[in-house]
Design a protein around this motif. Structure first.
Motif, PDB file in Angstrom:
ATOM      1  N   GLY A 277       0.814  -1.217   0.000  1.00 19.07           N
ATOM      2  CA  GLY A 277       0.000   0.000   0.000  1.00 19.07           C
ATOM      3  C   GLY A 277       0.841   1.257   0.000  1.00 19.07           C
ATOM      4  N   SER A 278       1.911   1.268   0.796  1.00 22.26           N
ATOM      5  CA  SER A 278       2.758   2.466   0.866  1.00 22.26           C
ATOM      6  C   SER A 278       3.674   2.574  -0.340  1.00 22.26           C
ATOM      7  N   ALA A 279       4.286   1.459  -0.739  1.00 24.15           N
ATOM      8  CA  ALA A 279       5.232   1.501  -1.861  1.00 24.15           C
ATOM      9  C   ALA A 279       4.556   1.946  -3.148  1.00 24.15           C
ATOM     10  N   SER A 280       3.299   1.560  -3.339  1.00 17.30           N
ATOM     11  CA  SER A 280       2.590   1.919  -4.567  1.00 17.30           C
ATOM     12  C   SER A 280       2.231   3.397  -4.625  1.00 17.30           C
ATOM     13  N   GLN A 295      10.333  -6.207   3.055  1.00 14.11           N
ATOM     14  CA  GLN A 295      10.753  -6.779   1.774  1.00 14.11           C
ATOM     15  C   GLN A 295       9.760  -6.491   0.656  1.00 14.11           C
ATOM     16  N   GLY A 296       8.476  -6.319   0.994  1.00  8.95           N
ATOM     17  CA  GLY A 296       7.479  -6.020  -0.031  1.00  8.95           C
ATOM     18  C   GLY A 296       7.683  -4.663  -0.674  1.00  8.95           C
ATOM     19  N   VAL A 297       8.204  -3.697   0.078  1.00 12.19           N
ATOM     20  CA  VAL A 297       8.487  -2.369  -0.480  1.00 12.19           C
ATOM     21  C   VAL A 297       9.546  -2.485  -1.564  1.00 12.19           C
ATOM     22  N   LEU A 298      10.598  -3.228  -1.263  1.00 16.48           N
ATOM     23  CA  LEU A 298      11.683  -3.403  -2.232  1.00 16.48           C
ATOM     24  C   LEU A 298      11.206  -4.214  -3.434  1.00 16.48           C
ATOM     25  N   MET A 299      10.364  -5.193  -3.211  1.00 19.85           N
ATOM     26  CA  MET A 299       9.833  -5.999  -4.305  1.00 19.85           C
ATOM     27  C   MET A 299       9.009  -5.139  -5.254  1.00 19.85           C
ATOM     28  N   TRP A 300       8.182  -4.243  -4.706  1.00 21.08           N
ATOM     29  CA  TRP A 300       7.351  -3.381  -5.554  1.00 21.08           C
ATOM     30  C   TRP A 300       8.216  -2.478  -6.425  1.00 21.08           C
ATOM     31  N   ARG A 301       9.366  -2.074  -5.907  1.00 20.00           N
ATOM     32  CA  ARG A 301      10.240  -1.170  -6.648  1.00 20.00           C
ATOM     33  C   ARG A 301      11.026  -1.897  -7.732  1.00 20.00           C
ATOM     34  N   HIS A 447      -2.476   2.910   0.951  1.00 17.93           N
ATOM     35  CA  HIS A 447      -2.081   3.618  -0.265  1.00 17.93           C
ATOM     36  C   HIS A 447      -2.541   5.074  -0.228  1.00 17.93           C
ATOM     37  N   ALA A 448      -3.796   5.286   0.148  1.00 22.99           N
ATOM     38  CA  ALA A 448      -4.349   6.650   0.168  1.00 22.99           C
ATOM     39  C   ALA A 448      -3.646   7.515   1.205  1.00 22.99           C
ATOM     40  N   ALA A 449      -3.420   6.981   2.396  1.00 24.35           N
ATOM     41  CA  ALA A 449      -2.772   7.753   3.453  1.00 24.35           C
ATOM     42  C   ALA A 449      -1.343   8.124   3.067  1.00 24.35           C
ATOM     43  N   THR A 450      -0.612   7.182   2.476  1.00 26.25           N
ATOM     44  CA  THR A 450       0.769   7.456   2.067  1.00 26.25           C
ATOM     45  C   THR A 450       0.803   8.458   0.926  1.00 26.25           C
TER      46      THR A 450
END
Length: 578
Positions: A277-280, A295-301, A447-450
């Motif tokens: 949600g944040s990475a997107s 790890q999900g943040v890095l994966m999204w990038r 996602h919306a908050a970030t």
């Protein structure tokens, strides 16, 4: 036909307009009367006996008398006969429900899910829910009482009804001077099978009260270009697949550590929505400082499964050349600073990077500005580095997001033993910092908050604190046994009721995009891909010993040259030991 205790409470609450309460730790009904006494159930009433004017205080008074320790023995009466039941009566005809009837009953109960006004996380703190996205800025009054939790999607996979909000704020949404409105708004064609433009229209029609947020969400708009790892321009499907991919990777690498194939691992089960949600909502120009469970943040990038497994096996393709423990990822190309084990050290570093970005932003158009984002857990908020970073960020006015994953535990220490105040978000105003609390298990809300926090940070060159409420379903690490300090029933309750992946699965099922078989097939596919990458990484050789003395200095200094020489001579002398 009888009503269950939970159904009766819901029906009576709707009529009396009293707030509902959903406890994430327990599925049982629990209420209190005006005197504050607790009761866990209410009498079952037949439809004919149901009274619209019945209130909770009357219900709480209907308690069974205490039983005597010894049964009261009545004298035997030979003339006594059991009552004769008419075979045509309701009592005679009432049979236990069949499996089909029981399944239908459960389906009906799910269909009558009511958006909760409050939720409870670890520590038994009840938090009011709001469906209004509002960043509390230093010029605003802090919320009275407990800070509300922003949520868009409930546990049933549907967008929540604002009529059931436990916290109502009449102020307008703070949207960072409308910067976020320009992110991904251009119309782009989606694929024929899962058309985001059609879905967005359906959502706005069904959940008209959230039409503005539905229109803004980049997760609900096709990307101008296809994503390389999914060969699709659908960010929502990519978010779902990445949440599954992270979970499968965690399961397999955790088992690999148990088998002695890698030395260490940490999972993020139950927290995937905070990552995706944040990475997107970020851009690749934003600089990420993670703790060790992102790890999900890095994966999204763009970090691949091969890169994850190469790092965990410390082979010659590991970007860190085997110098770090497993899960201490880093990527200069993806603007992701290498993870450091000591708790909280990334926070002051992130502020320094944000200060540089502040200077760079002064020469850019507002929509091209960048931020730093620092991820950390609730336990990290007890460190001195947390205080130093927050204070520096606020006084220096730097564009940064402090993203706290409040998962309930700092290793073995529950939040109930960590602080006496209202979580982490309530500390923001004390530093003069904009703040918001969000449901960390709702990928749309995160996602919306970030997105709005990023827009505020760029437009005001100021920090924002986000507290994402979630739950750590797994052990802290492979060195931890969480059954020693928390009950397995607690873990099962959160896993069954508030799991972020299950919630998103229900959203897709609700809109006919996929069913349980589709999800199972996707899980199996991702499992195979992780195994393939792991087996390939395990077969590769370790980094050359000479690389131990490289990458720090452009020109190798004399003391490193001497150390390298001594090491090589030692290995040559005792070659049979190496």
């Amino acid at each position: 036909m009888q009503k269950s205790a939970t159904a009766l409470i819901r029906q009576q609450t709707l009529r009396s307009k009293a707030p509902h309460s959903l406890t994430c730790r327990s599925l049982s009904a629990s209420c209190s009367d005006e005197s504050g006494r607790r009761f866990s159930s209410v009498p079952v009433l037949a439809d004919d006996d149901f009274d619209e004017n019945l209130n909770f205080s009357e219900l709480s008074g209907r308690v069974a008398p205490k039983r005597h320790h010894q049964p009261i023995r009545k004298p035997f009466n030979p003339s006594h006969r059991p009552p004769v039941i008419d075979p045509r009566s309701k009592e005679a005809l009432r049979l236990p429900p069949s499996p089909l009837e029981k399944a239908e009953q459960e389906t009906n109960e799910a269909d009558h899910f009511t958006s909760p006004s409050h939720v409870t996380y670890t520590g038994s703190t009840t938090i009011p829910v709001t469906s209004t996205l509002k960043i509390i800025t230093p010029s605003d009054n802090a919320p009275a009482g407990t800070w509300p939790l922003f949520r868009l999607m409930d546990e049933d996979g549907k967008f929540r009804d604002p009529a059931n909000d436990g916290y109502v704020n009449s102020d307008t949404v703070h949207d960072g001077n409308n910067l976020s409105h320009n992110i991904g708004i251009e119309q782009t064609e989606g694929d024929d099978t899962h058309d985001l433009n059609d879905l967005r229209g359906v959502l706005k029609s069904r959940y008209y009260f959230q039409s503005k947020e539905i229109e803004r969400s980049a997760l609900l708009r096709p990307s101008p270009k296809d994503f390389l790892d999914t060969s699709s321009n659908n960010p929502l499907l990519r978010a779902h697949r990445h949440m599954i991919r992270v979970r499968e990777m965690d399961n397999i690498l955790l088992n690999a550590q148990r088998q002695g194939r890698i030395s260490f691992y940490m999972t993020c089960r139950g927290e995937e929505s905070t990552h995706i949600g944040s990475a997107s909502a970020l851009t690749l120009q934003d600089t990420v400082f993670a703790q060790y469970r992102e790890q999900g943040v890095l994966m999204w990038r763009g970090f691949t499964l091969d890169q994850f497994t190469n790092q965990c096996f410390s082979n010659d393709l590991d970007l860190g050349r085997g110098r770090q423990m497993p899960i201490h990822y880093g990527s200069r190309a993806l603007n992701f600073h290498t993870i450091s084990s000591p708790l909280g050290t990334q926070l002051p570093h992130a502020v320094g990077a944000a200060y540089k970005l502040k200077l760079d932003n002064e020469t850019k158009a507002p929509e091209d500005g960048s931020i730093a984002i620092a991820y950390f857990g609730d336990g990290c908020a007890s460190t001195t580095d947390f205080h130093s970073a927050m204070n520096f960020a606020a006084t220096l006015n730097v564009p940064i997001i402090f993203f706290c994953r409040n998962n309930g535990y700092a290793i073995s220490t529950s939040v109930a033993d960590q602080y006496a105040g209202d979580g982490i978000v309530s500390r923001g105003p004390g530093y003069g910092m904009a703040s918001i609390r969000v449901d960390g298990n709702d990928v749309f809300a995160v996602h919306a908050a970030t997105r709005e926090a990023r827009a505020y940070a760029v437009s005001n060159s100021a920090p924002v604190l986000i507290e994402a409420m979630t739950y750590r379903q797994g052990h802290h690490s492979t060195s931890d046994d969480s059954t020693r300090y928390r009950d397995s029933d607690e873990v099962d309750s959160f896993s069954n009721q508030s799991d972020p992946l299950k919630r998103l699965n229900k959203f897709f099922e609700e809109h006919g995009w996929m069913d349980s078989d589709d999800v199972a097939a996707m899980e199996n596919q991702e499992r195979k891909e992780v195994l393939k990458s792991m087996e390939s990484a395990e077969k590769r050789s370790k980094p050359k010993l000479s690389t131990l003395f490289e990458d720090v200095y452009y020109d190798k200094p004399d003391h490193l040259i001497n150390q390298e020489k001594e090491l090589m001579e030692h290995i040559k002398k005792y070659s049979e030991q190496y």
